[in-house]
Design a protein around this motif. Structure first.
Motif, PDB file in Angstrom:
ATOM      1  N   GLU A 131     -15.998 -20.015 -40.557  1.00  0.00           N
ATOM      2  CA  GLU A 131     -16.037 -20.108 -42.019  1.00  0.00           C
ATOM      3  C   GLU A 131     -14.633 -20.021 -42.617  1.00  0.00           C
ATOM      4  O   GLU A 131     -14.384 -20.554 -43.687  1.00  0.00           O
ATOM      5  N   ALA A 132     -13.714 -19.359 -41.901  1.00  0.00           N
ATOM      6  CA  ALA A 132     -12.326 -19.247 -42.364  1.00  0.00           C
ATOM      7  C   ALA A 132     -11.529 -20.527 -42.100  1.00  0.00           C
ATOM      8  O   ALA A 132     -10.395 -20.662 -42.548  1.00  0.00           O
ATOM      9  N   GLY A 133     -12.100 -21.465 -41.326  1.00  0.00           N
ATOM     10  CA  GLY A 133     -11.444 -22.743 -41.073  1.00  0.00           C
ATOM     11  C   GLY A 133     -10.748 -22.863 -39.730  1.00  0.00           C
ATOM     12  O   GLY A 133     -10.167 -23.898 -39.430  1.00  0.00           O
ATOM     13  N   SER A 134     -10.810 -21.822 -38.894  1.00  0.00           N
ATOM     14  CA  SER A 134     -10.180 -21.879 -37.566  1.00  0.00           C
ATOM     15  C   SER A 134     -11.043 -22.692 -36.606  1.00  0.00           C
ATOM     16  O   SER A 134     -12.270 -22.595 -36.637  1.00  0.00           O
ATOM     17  N   GLY A 135     -10.408 -23.462 -35.735  1.00  0.00           N
ATOM     18  CA  GLY A 135     -11.138 -24.195 -34.709  1.00  0.00           C
ATOM     19  C   GLY A 135     -11.777 -23.234 -33.723  1.00  0.00           C
ATOM     20  O   GLY A 135     -11.203 -22.191 -33.402  1.00  0.00           O
ATOM     21  N   LEU A 136     -12.987 -23.557 -33.254  1.00  0.00           N
ATOM     22  CA  LEU A 136     -13.715 -22.685 -32.327  1.00  0.00           C
ATOM     23  C   LEU A 136     -13.907 -23.357 -30.974  1.00  0.00           C
ATOM     24  O   LEU A 136     -14.197 -24.554 -30.902  1.00  0.00           O
ATOM     25  N   ASP A 137     -13.778 -22.562 -29.915  1.00  0.00           N
ATOM     26  CA  ASP A 137     -14.099 -22.986 -28.557  1.00  0.00           C
ATOM     27  C   ASP A 137     -15.618 -22.966 -28.459  1.00  0.00           C
ATOM     28  O   ASP A 137     -16.223 -21.901 -28.445  1.00  0.00           O
ATOM     29  N   SER A 138     -16.250 -24.130 -28.444  1.00  0.00           N
ATOM     30  CA  SER A 138     -17.701 -24.213 -28.573  1.00  0.00           C
ATOM     31  C   SER A 138     -18.334 -25.114 -27.521  1.00  0.00           C
ATOM     32  O   SER A 138     -17.697 -26.009 -26.983  1.00  0.00           O
ATOM     33  N   LYS A 139     -19.625 -24.866 -27.307  1.00  0.00           N
ATOM     34  CA  LYS A 139     -20.453 -25.713 -26.445  1.00  0.00           C
ATOM     35  C   LYS A 139     -21.390 -26.499 -27.367  1.00  0.00           C
ATOM     36  O   LYS A 139     -21.982 -25.934 -28.291  1.00  0.00           O
ATOM     37  N   ILE A 140     -21.521 -27.794 -27.103  1.00  0.00           N
ATOM     38  CA  ILE A 140     -22.388 -28.665 -27.907  1.00  0.00           C
ATOM     39  C   ILE A 140     -23.417 -29.277 -26.975  1.00  0.00           C
ATOM     40  O   ILE A 140     -23.070 -29.955 -26.008  1.00  0.00           O
ATOM     41  N   THR A 141     -24.697 -29.032 -27.265  1.00  0.00           N
ATOM     42  CA  THR A 141     -25.789 -29.588 -26.460  1.00  0.00           C
ATOM     43  C   THR A 141     -26.504 -30.643 -27.293  1.00  0.00           C
ATOM     44  O   THR A 141     -26.931 -30.362 -28.416  1.00  0.00           O
ATOM     45  N   VAL A 142     -26.633 -31.854 -26.740  1.00  0.00           N
ATOM     46  CA  VAL A 142     -27.287 -32.968 -27.429  1.00  0.00           C
ATOM     47  C   VAL A 142     -28.625 -33.228 -26.748  1.00  0.00           C
ATOM     48  O   VAL A 142     -28.675 -33.481 -25.539  1.00  0.00           O
ATOM     49  N   ILE A 143     -29.714 -33.141 -27.525  1.00  0.00           N
ATOM     50  CA  ILE A 143     -31.069 -33.317 -27.007  1.00  0.00           C
ATOM     51  C   ILE A 143     -31.678 -34.570 -27.628  1.00  0.00           C
ATOM     52  O   ILE A 143     -31.695 -34.714 -28.852  1.00  0.00           O
ATOM     53  N   ASP A 144     -32.167 -35.481 -26.785  1.00  0.00           N
ATOM     54  CA  ASP A 144     -32.837 -36.699 -27.246  1.00  0.00           C
ATOM     55  C   ASP A 144     -34.234 -36.309 -27.723  1.00  0.00           C
ATOM     56  O   ASP A 144     -35.040 -35.789 -26.947  1.00  0.00           O
ATOM     57  N   ASN A 145     -34.526 -36.516 -29.008  1.00  0.00           N
ATOM     58  CA  ASN A 145     -35.817 -36.091 -29.562  1.00  0.00           C
ATOM     59  C   ASN A 145     -37.000 -36.877 -29.000  1.00  0.00           C
ATOM     60  O   ASN A 145     -38.104 -36.348 -28.904  1.00  0.00           O
ATOM     61  N   LYS A 146     -36.790 -38.127 -28.607  1.00  0.00           N
ATOM     62  CA  LYS A 146     -37.886 -38.961 -28.083  1.00  0.00           C
ATOM     63  C   LYS A 146     -38.354 -38.458 -26.718  1.00  0.00           C
ATOM     64  O   LYS A 146     -39.546 -38.369 -26.453  1.00  0.00           O
ATOM     65  N   THR A 147     -37.406 -38.098 -25.847  1.00  0.00           N
ATOM     66  CA  THR A 147     -37.756 -37.681 -24.482  1.00  0.00           C
ATOM     67  C   THR A 147     -37.736 -36.164 -24.316  1.00  0.00           C
ATOM     68  O   THR A 147     -38.153 -35.650 -23.292  1.00  0.00           O
ATOM     69  N   ASN A 148     -37.213 -35.458 -25.338  1.00  0.00           N
ATOM     70  CA  ASN A 148     -37.061 -33.998 -25.302  1.00  0.00           C
ATOM     71  C   ASN A 148     -36.250 -33.537 -24.089  1.00  0.00           C
ATOM     72  O   ASN A 148     -36.550 -32.525 -23.477  1.00  0.00           O
ATOM     73  N   THR A 149     -35.229 -34.333 -23.740  1.00  0.00           N
ATOM     74  CA  THR A 149     -34.346 -33.986 -22.614  1.00  0.00           C
ATOM     75  C   THR A 149     -32.906 -33.871 -23.114  1.00  0.00           C
ATOM     76  O   THR A 149     -32.529 -34.491 -24.108  1.00  0.00           O
ATOM     77  N   VAL A 150     -32.124 -33.107 -22.386  1.00  0.00           N
ATOM     78  CA  VAL A 150     -30.703 -32.971 -22.715  1.00  0.00           C
ATOM     79  C   VAL A 150     -30.003 -34.253 -22.297  1.00  0.00           C
ATOM     80  O   VAL A 150     -30.068 -34.656 -21.143  1.00  0.00           O
TER      81      VAL A 150
END
Length: 102
Positions: free
Chosen positions: A29-48
């Motif tokens: 919220e302060a605007g600093s970049g974060l070391d993050s994990k992003i998981t993308v899930i396909d809604n049609k197949t419900n798989t990562v």
């Protein structure tokens, strides 16, 4: 480009499939970049369909998605509340701000 505000979108062709590349930032919220994990899930197949990491210094990310699919995208960073968004891959690139855990 001149740095942090550049946004690029690329379409890649492989075996008659269309992919789109999206980029942006995960920040506190302060605007600093974060070391993050992003998981993308396909809604049609419900798989990562992919797991991505941000740049640990800037929070910048690049994710690859199939064209014409709907996704649930989960952003996680240690010490922060995760954020889940639903997106159709043709939406514009974006920035996500995570709230610090109490």
């Amino acid at each position: 480009g001149y740095g942090e505000t550049d946004i690029y979108k690329v379409k890649l062709h492989e075996n008659d499939m269309m992919y789109e590349v999206h980029s942006g930032f995960v920040r506190s919220e302060a605007g600093s970049g974060l070391d993050s994990k992003i998981t993308v899930i396909d809604n049609k197949t419900n798989t990562v369909s992919g797991v991505f990491k941000t740049n640990h210094l800037t929070g910048r990310f690049v994710i690859l998605m199939d064209e014409d699919h709907e996704y649930t995208v989960v952003f996680e960073a240690e010490g922060y509340v995760s954020e889940t968004i639903h997106m159709y891959n043709k939406e514009p690139d974006f920035e996500v701000k995570l709230k610090k855990k109490n």
